[in-house]
Write a protein that holds these residues in place. Structure first.
Motif, mmCIF file in Angstrom:
data_model
loop_
_atom_site.group_PDB
_atom_site.id
_atom_site.type_symbol
_atom_site.label_atom_id
_atom_site.label_comp_id
_atom_site.label_asym_id
_atom_site.label_seq_id
_atom_site.Cartn_x
_atom_site.Cartn_y
_atom_site.Cartn_z
ATOM 1 N N VAL A 50 34.538 37.503 68.211
ATOM 2 C CA VAL A 50 35.887 37.259 68.539
ATOM 3 C C VAL A 50 36.687 37.932 67.749
ATOM 4 C CG1 VAL A 50 36.631 35.276 66.912
ATOM 5 C CG2 VAL A 50 37.295 35.112 69.123
ATOM 6 N N CYS A 51 36.356 38.462 66.833
ATOM 7 C CA CYS A 51 37.310 39.393 65.701
ATOM 8 C C CYS A 51 37.770 40.788 66.265
ATOM 9 C CB CYS A 51 36.408 39.750 64.617
ATOM 10 S SG CYS A 51 37.410 40.699 63.431
ATOM 11 N N PRO A 52 39.053 40.713 66.656
ATOM 12 C CA PRO A 52 39.626 42.029 67.030
ATOM 13 C C PRO A 52 39.317 43.259 66.238
ATOM 14 C CG PRO A 52 41.340 40.687 66.442
ATOM 15 C CD PRO A 52 40.230 39.712 65.982
ATOM 16 N N THR A 53 39.236 42.998 64.979
ATOM 17 C CA THR A 53 38.742 44.320 64.111
ATOM 18 C C THR A 53 37.238 44.377 63.684
ATOM 19 O OG1 THR A 53 39.287 42.882 62.195
ATOM 20 C CG2 THR A 53 41.040 44.039 63.215
ATOM 21 N N ASN A 54 36.401 43.631 64.553
ATOM 22 C CA ASN A 54 35.123 43.774 64.343
ATOM 23 C C ASN A 54 34.583 43.601 63.005
ATOM 24 O OD1 ASN A 54 32.653 43.866 65.740
ATOM 25 N ND2 ASN A 54 32.428 46.336 65.610
ATOM 26 N N ILE A 55 35.010 42.653 62.243
ATOM 27 C CA ILE A 55 34.407 42.319 60.925
ATOM 28 C C ILE A 55 33.760 41.050 60.838
ATOM 29 C CG2 ILE A 55 36.054 43.745 59.657
ATOM 30 C CD1 ILE A 55 37.590 41.339 58.917
ATOM 31 N N ASP A 56 32.990 40.920 59.845
ATOM 32 C CA ASP A 56 32.284 39.670 59.656
ATOM 33 C C ASP A 56 33.022 38.950 58.397
ATOM 34 O OD1 ASP A 56 30.654 37.493 58.896
ATOM 35 O OD2 ASP A 56 28.844 38.741 59.299
ATOM 36 N N ILE A 57 33.917 38.115 58.821
ATOM 37 C CA ILE A 57 34.561 37.496 57.578
ATOM 38 C C ILE A 57 33.959 36.471 56.660
ATOM 39 C CG2 ILE A 57 35.137 35.137 58.964
ATOM 40 C CD1 ILE A 57 37.787 37.277 56.871
ATOM 41 N N ARG A 58 32.567 36.298 56.932
ATOM 42 C CA ARG A 58 31.793 35.765 56.078
ATOM 43 C C ARG A 58 31.341 36.636 54.757
ATOM 44 N NH1 ARG A 58 26.843 34.090 59.844
ATOM 45 N NH2 ARG A 58 27.304 36.155 60.242
ATOM 46 N N GLU A 61 40.450 45.113 56.808
ATOM 47 C CA GLU A 61 40.632 45.264 58.213
ATOM 48 C C GLU A 61 41.137 43.815 58.660
ATOM 49 O OE1 GLU A 61 37.929 46.020 56.342
ATOM 50 O OE2 GLU A 61 36.637 47.552 57.421
ATOM 51 N N CYS A 62 40.913 42.489 57.820
ATOM 52 C CA CYS A 62 41.379 41.247 58.600
ATOM 53 C C CYS A 62 42.883 41.143 58.664
ATOM 54 C CB CYS A 62 40.826 40.194 57.645
ATOM 55 S SG CYS A 62 41.281 38.773 58.217
ATOM 56 N N VAL A 63 43.255 40.973 60.006
ATOM 57 C CA VAL A 63 44.783 40.747 60.296
ATOM 58 C C VAL A 63 45.371 39.238 60.388
ATOM 59 C CG1 VAL A 63 45.019 43.152 61.324
ATOM 60 C CG2 VAL A 63 44.304 41.025 62.628
ATOM 61 N N ASN A 64 44.482 38.530 59.802
ATOM 62 C CA ASN A 64 44.408 36.899 59.815
ATOM 63 C C ASN A 64 45.122 36.493 61.128
ATOM 64 O OD1 ASN A 64 45.635 35.787 56.578
ATOM 65 N ND2 ASN A 64 44.213 37.630 56.977
ATOM 66 N N CYS A 65 44.411 37.041 62.099
ATOM 67 C CA CYS A 65 44.779 36.547 63.636
ATOM 68 C C CYS A 65 44.477 35.053 64.009
ATOM 69 C CB CYS A 65 44.229 37.290 64.481
ATOM 70 S SG CYS A 65 42.326 37.316 64.650
ATOM 71 N N THR A 66 43.388 34.427 62.971
ATOM 72 C CA THR A 66 42.903 33.061 62.982
ATOM 73 C C THR A 66 41.792 32.748 64.102
ATOM 74 O OG1 THR A 66 44.647 32.310 64.478
ATOM 75 C CG2 THR A 66 45.208 32.295 62.124
ATOM 76 N N ALA A 67 41.608 33.891 64.899
ATOM 77 C CA ALA A 67 40.901 33.606 66.020
ATOM 78 C C ALA A 67 39.358 33.339 65.546
ATOM 79 C CB ALA A 67 40.549 35.097 66.824
ATOM 80 N N CYS A 68 39.023 33.586 64.393
ATOM 81 C CA CYS A 68 37.533 33.246 63.747
ATOM 82 C C CYS A 68 37.773 31.622 63.354
ATOM 83 C CB CYS A 68 37.111 34.224 62.793
ATOM 84 S SG CYS A 68 38.463 34.134 61.374
ATOM 85 N N ILE A 69 38.727 31.313 63.118
ATOM 86 C CA ILE A 69 39.154 29.771 62.752
ATOM 87 C C ILE A 69 38.677 28.909 63.962
ATOM 88 C CG2 ILE A 69 40.807 27.952 61.684
ATOM 89 C CD1 ILE A 69 41.944 30.144 60.172
ATOM 90 N N VAL A 86 44.439 33.350 52.567
ATOM 91 C CA VAL A 86 44.322 34.074 53.547
ATOM 92 C C VAL A 86 43.058 33.221 54.359
ATOM 93 C CG1 VAL A 86 44.404 36.035 52.128
ATOM 94 C CG2 VAL A 86 42.320 34.757 51.901
ATOM 95 N N VAL A 87 42.849 33.954 55.450
ATOM 96 C CA VAL A 87 41.763 33.354 56.485
ATOM 97 C C VAL A 87 40.556 33.675 55.438
ATOM 98 C CG1 VAL A 87 40.578 33.672 58.655
ATOM 99 C CG2 VAL A 87 43.017 33.783 58.359
ATOM 100 N N ALA A 88 39.616 32.459 55.200
ATOM 101 C CA ALA A 88 38.609 32.668 54.351
ATOM 102 C C ALA A 88 37.484 31.766 55.008
ATOM 103 C CB ALA A 88 39.108 32.364 53.152
HETATM 104 S S1 SF4 Z 1 41.394 36.278 61.131
HETATM 105 FE FE1 SF4 Z 1 40.897 37.649 62.819
HETATM 106 S S2 SF4 Z 1 40.983 39.730 62.032
HETATM 107 FE FE2 SF4 Z 1 40.480 38.198 60.322
HETATM 108 S S3 SF4 Z 1 38.274 38.024 60.384
HETATM 109 FE FE3 SF4 Z 1 39.118 36.314 61.553
HETATM 110 S S4 SF4 Z 1 39.066 36.993 63.653
HETATM 111 FE FE4 SF4 Z 1 38.938 38.839 62.336
#
Ligand code: SF4
Ligand code: SF4
Length: 474
Positions: free
Chosen positions: A279-287, A293-301, A239-241
């Protein structure tokens, strides 16, 4: 039981505030290599979505899901209600494939392929960035009083959103009723087709509501696939982690200070800049860890890689990784659970291919008329009456259909058809009554299986079997 401190974030969702009201998300405009790749994938998928209903193969629409008339075309192959079993198996294969993919690679489908994400992030959001500007400008515009600039921007944006929603509804309709019909309705004008116009406007309103207002809530609270993540994902799923082992020391995260030697100070690599959150479109803190809520959009990567590059640290603090990879440095491997899904997938795909190979363009049913047995006629002839139904799944008429008994001398008389000829229209059916007559001495008993060949002109189009009744032989 009280929630442990490091799990408190799970008690709330990023898009709802303490009063239960919507927290509007203003995600920073993403940029970076993964975003560029996602853009490319989106263009291809959008082109596919918009063009597919207008492509024809052998006269059949490439993709069509006409639920109202129960006609379906998949990759140019027409499917009828009689092929429902094929449709069901295809659906099951699709679902298992998605489950398998999710078990292995998490919510990649959501980030890269899902139409909701593609339309939201790659169409509507980008129009929003173009008109309203990036995150800070959007926040400012939202807070500012209704002046000429705000009215102009809002009207402009909402009109474009409405137009695109209308366009999507038309494409949706082309899948539903067929592109030929849609184009005909367009040329005839809306006044002549009010029965179609109203549903079209309702769809437009629904799409507008989703993309202008409901947005990420679809992924968070409405989508059943999103809700399944809890049961599908495990510690081995990619997953995006966020790599918390690398990002933090025992004292947590430390802000960046110019010219400091973070290694010597024992700090982790996360500089607590919050760019991954903004940058997160679902407003979460992946940390905080993997979240529903994470849709794995990769924007945070992309965003974190950019920050790492700026501060001279290695990229990949946020990356595609499994929990076990981060915790135990375990590499990805195919688990027994995945092997099980792969086995089921292979079996079902084999069954589907077999059924497709056996599928014919014609569906024929010849059944004895209920309650009727047999009738004796002159010259020792035994007669049985049957009903027939022929379904033509092709786009060509069958203009000269006839029945023949295979391997045995007898006659077939079709009621009310001159020369025993039947016409079955393209994508239509014909039904009626027929008599089969055989000499008694050709019968092997009271129950005789006959093979009936069905021809269109000289071409054998289908073969079926009937039960022919005769007198008992003692
Ligand atoms: S992958 Fe997208 S939805 Fe998931 S935490 Fe990162 S920015 Fe947010
Ligand atoms: S973008 Fe990277 S460095 Fe900045 S807060 Fe997020 S994880 Fe930490």
């Amino acid at each position: 039981m009280e929630t442990p401190e490091n799990e408190i974030f799970r008690d709330s969702i990023g898009t709802v505030n303490k009063d239960g009201k919507r927290n509007w998300v203003y995600p920073k405009k993403p940029s970076g290599p993964l975003y560029e790749k996602r853009k490319l994938v989106s263009y291809i998928l959008l082109a596919f979505l918009f063009v597919s209903p207008f492509i024809k193969i052998n006269g059949n629409q490439f993709l069509m899901f006409n639920v109202l008339e129960r006609r379906f075309n998949i990759f140019g192959f027409p499917f009828w209600p009689q092929d429902f079993h094929l449709f069901v198996i295809s659906m099951i294969i699709g679902v298992i494939f998605i489950i398998l993919f999710t078990v292995g690679f998490g919510r990649i489908f959501c980030g890269w392929i899902c139409p909701q994400t593609i339309f939201m992030e790659m169409v509507f959001r980008r129009i929003e960035y173009w008109i309203d500007g990036d995150r800070n400008k959007q926040i400012r515009l939202d807070k500012q009083k209704w002046n000429a600039e705000k009215i102009r921007k809002r009207l402009f944006k909402w009109s474009i959103f409405l137009f695109i929603s209308f366009l999507i509804s038309n494409i949706f309709l082309a899948y539903l009723i067929g592109s030929d019909k849609l184009l005909r309705y367009v040329s005839e004008g809306p006044a002549d087709n009010l029965g179609t116009l109203f549903p079209l406007l309702i769809f437009t309103a629904v799409f507008y509501f989703i993309f202008a207002w409901f947005r990420e809530q679809v992924c968070i609270i409405a989508c059943p696939y999103g809700r399944l993540q809890g049961v599908l994902l495990d510690n081995k799923s990619i997953v995006v982690a966020y790599d918390h082992k690398r990002g933090e020391d025992e004292n947590g995260r430390k802000k960046w200070r110019k010219n400091e030697d973070r290694k010597a100070l024992g700090h982790g690599d996360c500089i607590d800049c919050f760019q991954c959150v903004h940058v997160c479109p679902t407003n979460i803190d992946i940390r905080n860890g993997t979240q529903l809520e994470c849709v794995n959009c990769t924007a945070c990567i992309d965003e974190c890689d950019d920050i790492m590059e700026k501060v001279g640290l290695p990229k990949g603090l946020i990356r595609y990784a499994s929990e076990n990879e981060i915790e135990k440095k375990e590499k990805f491997k195919i688990t027994n659970r995945m092997k099980g899904y792969i086995a089921v997938l292979i079996i079902l795909t084999g069954i589907l291919l077999g059924m497709l190979a056996l599928r014919t363009d014609v569906d024929a049913k010849i059944l004895r008329l209920p309650g009727q047995r047999y009738e004796y006629k002159d010259d020792n002839i035994v007669s049985n009456v049957f009903t027939y139904k022929l379904l033509n799944k092709t786009i060509n008429d069958f203009d000269n259909v006839r029945f023949e008994i295979r391997g045995i001398k007898g006659t077939i008389n079709v009621v009310a058809h001159e020369n025993n000829q039947i016409i079955v229209p393209a994508e239509g059916f014909a039904e009626g009554t027929l008599f089969i007559e055989l000499k008694k001495n050709l019968l092997k008993g009271d129950k005789n299986k006959l093979t009936i060949d069905i021809y269109n002109n000289e071409q054998l189009i289908e073969t079926t079997e009937v039960n022919f009744l005769g007198p008992r032989s003692y």
